[in-house]
Design an enzyme around this catalytic site. Sequence first.
Site, PDB file in Angstrom:
ATOM      1  N   TYR A  22       0.794  -1.232   0.000  1.00  0.00           N
ATOM      2  CA  TYR A  22       0.000   0.000   0.000  1.00  0.00           C
ATOM      3  C   TYR A  22       0.824   1.280   0.000  1.00  0.00           C
ATOM      4  O   TYR A  22       0.258   2.367  -0.072  1.00  0.00           O
ATOM      5  CB  TYR A  22      -0.951  -0.007   1.209  1.00  0.00           C
ATOM      6  CG  TYR A  22      -1.912  -1.163   1.151  1.00  0.00           C
ATOM      7  CD1 TYR A  22      -2.983  -1.161   0.273  1.00  0.00           C
ATOM      8  CD2 TYR A  22      -1.726  -2.279   1.957  1.00  0.00           C
ATOM      9  CE1 TYR A  22      -3.852  -2.233   0.203  1.00  0.00           C
ATOM     10  CE2 TYR A  22      -2.600  -3.356   1.894  1.00  0.00           C
ATOM     11  CZ  TYR A  22      -3.652  -3.329   1.011  1.00  0.00           C
ATOM     12  OH  TYR A  22      -4.508  -4.389   0.939  1.00  0.00           O
ATOM     13  N   ASP A  86     -25.286  -0.822  -5.076  1.00  0.00           N
ATOM     14  CA  ASP A  86     -26.610  -0.265  -5.346  1.00  0.00           C
ATOM     15  C   ASP A  86     -26.644   1.245  -5.114  1.00  0.00           C
ATOM     16  O   ASP A  86     -27.313   1.971  -5.855  1.00  0.00           O
ATOM     17  CB  ASP A  86     -27.662  -0.960  -4.487  1.00  0.00           C
ATOM     18  CG  ASP A  86     -27.941  -2.389  -4.940  1.00  0.00           C
ATOM     19  OD1 ASP A  86     -27.470  -2.790  -6.029  1.00  0.00           O
ATOM     20  OD2 ASP A  86     -28.633  -3.108  -4.185  1.00  0.00           O
ATOM     21  N   HIS A  99      -7.798   1.650  -6.781  1.00  0.00           N
ATOM     22  CA  HIS A  99      -7.151   0.773  -5.799  1.00  0.00           C
ATOM     23  C   HIS A  99      -5.660   1.066  -5.820  1.00  0.00           C
ATOM     24  O   HIS A  99      -5.058   1.138  -6.898  1.00  0.00           O
ATOM     25  CB  HIS A  99      -7.402  -0.701  -6.120  1.00  0.00           C
ATOM     26  CG  HIS A  99      -8.848  -1.046  -6.067  1.00  0.00           C
ATOM     27  ND1 HIS A  99      -9.517  -1.247  -4.879  1.00  0.00           N
ATOM     28  CD2 HIS A  99      -9.766  -1.182  -7.054  1.00  0.00           C
ATOM     29  CE1 HIS A  99     -10.786  -1.501  -5.139  1.00  0.00           C
ATOM     30  NE2 HIS A  99     -10.964  -1.462  -6.449  1.00  0.00           N
ATOM     31  N   ARG A 110      -9.676 -10.976  -4.414  1.00  0.00           N
ATOM     32  CA  ARG A 110      -9.550  -9.527  -4.632  1.00  0.00           C
ATOM     33  C   ARG A 110      -9.776  -9.141  -6.094  1.00  0.00           C
ATOM     34  O   ARG A 110      -9.933  -7.973  -6.407  1.00  0.00           O
ATOM     35  CB  ARG A 110      -8.170  -9.041  -4.215  1.00  0.00           C
ATOM     36  CG  ARG A 110      -7.934  -9.077  -2.731  1.00  0.00           C
ATOM     37  CD  ARG A 110      -6.636  -8.359  -2.403  1.00  0.00           C
ATOM     38  NE  ARG A 110      -6.175  -8.658  -1.075  1.00  0.00           N
ATOM     39  CZ  ARG A 110      -6.497  -7.947   0.000  1.00  0.00           C
ATOM     40  NH1 ARG A 110      -7.254  -6.884  -0.107  1.00  0.00           N
ATOM     41  NH2 ARG A 110      -6.035  -8.289   1.189  1.00  0.00           N
TER      42      ARG A 110
END
Length: 146
Positions: A22, A86, A99, A110
Amino acid sequence: MHVSVLNGVNLGMLGKRDRTVYGELTLDELESRIYAWARELRLTARCVQTDHEGEYVQAIHDAHGFSGGVIVNPGAWTHYSYAIRDALEILDVPIVEVHLSNVDEREPWRRHSVIADVVAHRIAGRGADGYRDALETIAAHAASTT
């Protein structure tokens, strides 16, 4: 134009999570970059992060009628939250899914996005720069429709 940037579960732990996946930036540092990039592109950004799915859905609802584009990184909710899918479907503005890591090259679970069919564009694996790419995508869309 106003852009909502919605970061989901565990993104508040950036800088503490696996840095090889990350990156080094904290959420505050990432948001500072997003605000600067938005100004460069003559956009106004509002960043929201929550670890609560209902709050994330509410942030999507709040973007309706307020934002000209939405950038979403739902984190792990990407892979299973039909409530978020939704809520996104209601929006009538460009939505860009971002991402930090390349989820398409990670664990099999994933690789599945339940929101893929309601977003205009998807960016994965570009780290923080993915958010700049998303802002540029939304700015280009706005320029092409005016």
